[in-house]
Scaffold this active site. Sequence first.
Site, PDB file in Angstrom:
ATOM      1  N   HIS A 225       0.836  -1.200   0.000  1.00 56.20           N
ATOM      2  CA  HIS A 225       0.000   0.000   0.000  1.00 56.20           C
ATOM      3  C   HIS A 225       0.872   1.251   0.000  1.00 56.20           C
ATOM      4  CE1 HIS A 225      -3.013   2.972   1.177  1.00 56.20           C
ATOM      5  NE2 HIS A 225      -2.252   3.298   2.202  1.00 56.20           N
TER       6      HIS A 225
ATOM      7  N   ASP B 257       6.919  21.390 -26.550  1.00 58.89           N
ATOM      8  CA  ASP B 257       6.852  20.056 -25.955  1.00 58.89           C
ATOM      9  C   ASP B 257       7.931  19.979 -24.881  1.00 58.89           C
ATOM     10  OD1 ASP B 257       6.657  17.201 -25.464  1.00 58.89           O
ATOM     11  OD2 ASP B 257       5.700  17.051 -27.419  1.00 58.89           O
TER      12      ASP B 257
ATOM     13  N   TRP C 153       6.991  -0.073   3.887  1.00 56.90           N
ATOM     14  CA  TRP C 153       7.444   0.574   2.642  1.00 56.90           C
ATOM     15  C   TRP C 153       8.872   1.091   2.774  1.00 56.90           C
ATOM     16  CZ3 TRP C 153       8.962   5.551   1.120  1.00 56.90           C
ATOM     17  CH2 TRP C 153       8.916   6.534   2.106  1.00 56.90           C
TER      18      TRP C 153
ATOM     19  N   SER D 298      12.849   5.808 -13.914  1.00 57.22           N
ATOM     20  CA  SER D 298      11.776   6.594 -14.524  1.00 57.22           C
ATOM     21  C   SER D 298      11.734   7.995 -13.936  1.00 57.22           C
ATOM     22  CB  SER D 298      10.441   5.875 -14.314  1.00 57.22           C
ATOM     23  OG  SER D 298       9.369   6.737 -14.539  1.00 57.22           O
TER      24      SER D 298
ATOM     25  N   GLU E  56      12.204  13.026  -0.213  1.00 55.77           N
ATOM     26  CA  GLU E  56      11.074  12.415  -0.936  1.00 55.77           C
ATOM     27  C   GLU E  56       9.742  12.974  -0.440  1.00 55.77           C
ATOM     28  OE1 GLU E  56      10.725  10.475  -3.441  1.00 55.77           O
ATOM     29  OE2 GLU E  56       8.648   9.795  -3.211  1.00 55.77           O
TER      30      GLU E  56
ATOM     31  N   TYR F  19       9.182  15.932   0.396  1.00 55.39           N
ATOM     32  CA  TYR F  19       8.973  17.204  -0.291  1.00 55.39           C
ATOM     33  C   TYR F  19       8.839  17.029  -1.785  1.00 55.39           C
ATOM     34  CZ  TYR F  19       9.632  19.006   4.256  1.00 55.39           C
ATOM     35  OH  TYR F  19       9.445  19.235   5.591  1.00 55.39           O
TER      36      TYR F  19
ATOM     37  N   SER G 226      -0.804  26.756  -5.535  1.00 55.23           N
ATOM     38  CA  SER G 226      -0.414  28.131  -5.846  1.00 55.23           C
ATOM     39  C   SER G 226      -0.988  28.617  -7.173  1.00 55.23           C
ATOM     40  CB  SER G 226       1.112  28.259  -5.888  1.00 55.23           C
ATOM     41  OG  SER G 226       1.659  27.869  -4.659  1.00 55.23           O
TER      42      SER G 226
ATOM     43  N   HIS H 251      15.372  12.720  11.961  1.00 57.38           N
ATOM     44  CA  HIS H 251      14.212  12.864  12.840  1.00 57.38           C
ATOM     45  C   HIS H 251      13.232  11.707  12.659  1.00 57.38           C
ATOM     46  CE1 HIS H 251      12.136  15.488   9.549  1.00 57.38           C
ATOM     47  NE2 HIS H 251      11.840  14.240   9.394  1.00 57.38           N
ATOM     48  N   HIS H 252      13.472  10.859  11.649  1.00 59.32           N
ATOM     49  CA  HIS H 252      12.651   9.664  11.498  1.00 59.32           C
ATOM     50  C   HIS H 252      13.149   8.547  12.396  1.00 59.32           C
ATOM     51  CE1 HIS H 252      10.398  11.044   7.934  1.00 59.32           C
ATOM     52  NE2 HIS H 252      11.491  11.742   7.700  1.00 59.32           N
TER      53      HIS H 252
ATOM     54  N   THR I 159       7.704  26.843   5.483  1.00 61.40           N
ATOM     55  CA  THR I 159       6.373  26.288   5.241  1.00 61.40           C
ATOM     56  C   THR I 159       5.305  27.261   5.710  1.00 61.40           C
ATOM     57  OG1 THR I 159       7.380  24.154   5.719  1.00 61.40           O
ATOM     58  CG2 THR I 159       5.008  24.182   5.419  1.00 61.40           C
TER      59      THR I 159
ATOM     60  N   ARG J 210       1.722   1.022  15.080  1.00 59.16           N
ATOM     61  CA  ARG J 210       1.337   0.826  13.688  1.00 59.16           C
ATOM     62  C   ARG J 210       1.779  -0.560  13.239  1.00 59.16           C
ATOM     63  NH1 ARG J 210       5.805   4.559  10.529  1.00 59.16           N
ATOM     64  NH2 ARG J 210       4.692   3.817   8.707  1.00 59.16           N
TER      65      ARG J 210
END
Lengths: 540, 177
Positions: free
Chosen positions: A91, A120, A156, A183, A269, A271, A282, A316-317, A342, A464
Amino acid sequence: MSAVVDTHGHGHGHDHAGHAHGHGDPHGGYGGLMRWVTTTNHKDIGTMYLWFAGFMFFVGGMMALAIRLELFHPGLQYLHPDFYNQLVTSHGLIMIFGAIMPAFVGFANWQIPMMIGAPDMAFARLNNWSFWLLPFAATLLISAYFMPGGAPGAGWTLYAPLTVQQGIGMDFTIFAIHILGMSSILGSINIITTILNMRAPGMSLMKMPMFCWTWLITAYLLVAVMPVLAGAVTMTLTDRHFGTTFFNAAGGGDPVLYQHIFWFFGHPEVYVIALPAFGVISQVIPAFSRKPLFGYASMVYATSAIAILSFIVWAHHMYTVGMPVTGQLFFMYATTLIAVPTGVKVFNWVSTMWKGSLSFETPMLFACGFLFLFTLGGFTGLVLSLAPVDIQLQDTYYVVAHFHYVMVAGAMFSAFAGIYFWLPKWTGKMYNETLGKWHFWLTLITFNLIFFVQHFLGMAGMPRRIPDYPLMFTTWNEISSIGAFGFALSQLVFLYNLFTTLKRGEPAPQKPWDGADSLDWTHLPTPAPYHSFETAPQVK
Amino acid sequence: MSVVAENRRMLVRLALVAVAMFGFGYALVPFYYKICAAWGVNSFGETGESPANTQVDRSRTVTIEFDSNTHGLPWYFKPAVNHMDVHPGQVATVEYEVVNERPTPVTGQAIASFGPQLAGEYFKKIECFCFNQQTLRGGESRRLPVVFVVDPKLPRDVNTISLSYTFFEVAGRGGKG
């Protein structure tokens, strides 16, 4: 729809573009499926990205429903715990790499050339290849379920040591990530080159629509961090099969090292997902406030500041891995610092609306929903950035609630805003406003049913990634699951609206949104012709 | 320069950045260990007192002789074996039998001594009844183990170590008083 009559712009709606169909077959001589396989047109490719993202959104959504079904009641009812973990993992990967990122690349493909007055993308054929890598990566990712041992169940984030131990499905996932990364990198190189080299005369960088700016910065982030993720999964791969011991503790490796490398990719990632969403918002908010974006230059600088800071906050993760207090403090201060740029963005959006001539069509509703809920998600992020608090909340549902506020209410709401905003431009057909509003309100309510209560679960200590939980968490989980099914049904309203619009929608007015002022609205007819800006417009 | 050529140049440059960042991911590995070392974290068990090399030195054999005494204590106290041959580094166990011949509880403390005396610092006791005071009920009998290792650094000229334990009564603890 707005009742205000357009007083400028399309009257001199760029005649040349209208002629473009004149010379030859616009689809390169192929019909049917081969047209889509061989196309190098940025609009075709953007369309394919969006369809792909939409499809993966529903695939990932079905997985989420299975998860919420199992969590409706405590105890194990429907899913084997291993399979539950595999669903949670897929997921996350599918929603991030299969749904959100391709959706915004789709927007970039459609909009960037039209917004900067380019015919293009810079590398049209490469663009085709960037897209066609995706279906194969997605197939590889999902076919892991049919391998012995099933898909990886490591989450993930694909943390070692689990990833070093799991079955062949893990190798499928690693290669899928390699292809997805390729990609993204190719797509990003294309976007950077298009924006830097292909702008119409007079279109200086500081005159570009904000959407182009946020994508330019996002594309730089992607070129910088996707290869790092590729490196991390390659190290996992060689640990698994070629005897290296980067993360394999049995040979002297260190699983915490994986977390550092992963989050060096993982935080930028975040951001990569958020910045294009900021870009769409915006565009939408000024259009429905009938005012130019407030503080354009400060928006550009704030976006750049967020991107730069995102490289120095990754740990911080992982406050709980046992890093020194000095490290915790550094990452904590750096993270809270991100609240400043922000905040600049949020206040600029609100100031854009201030004393504006506001109207609330569906795109604006989604933008306002974004503004409110993304800010909430930002606040919980600020809570989690505090190391002493995070040690309590780490790996609880509070974190799940936080990142779904920024991913779903942030990125996905913004994607819906973008689709409703640009659909008339792309198809020349107007969606059903009533259904659009139903879609918004149902989505807003059910979203909060799912995720607002998860804050409480997390504060109460529910971890979790578990398929079963103590009885005391039952009520909030029931509410969350009911919300999830309501959310899924609400998306059917969107699908119905989309398909009926495409099939028999009312013709869209030339410029349905009064305040929209980018080149695609002012210099091109609606629907946008297959070839646009073959001669560059002159921007004053 | 034409736009096409300029685009190509940009493509090459950005591709190089991507390749460099792939390398950067790998560069984080040594960087991580350097940072950990600099901050003194994650030193993988090398901090503090590390256990000495306990590899068994099979090239030599040391005879351990066991002796037992009591000092003013009405205890029967004898080792199960009188002597034992061990390789330095080898973990060995010897048991002592002790019987309290009095009808009342008695507490004793064993004190070890070595011959030659310098062998004492190479005689590493892992587990020993001498680490604690021992209290025996009246008439109780027990087998008390000593688990030990002779350090391979024992000087080569020492071939025999005598280990002598003497039990002393701990006054005032369930004994005479």
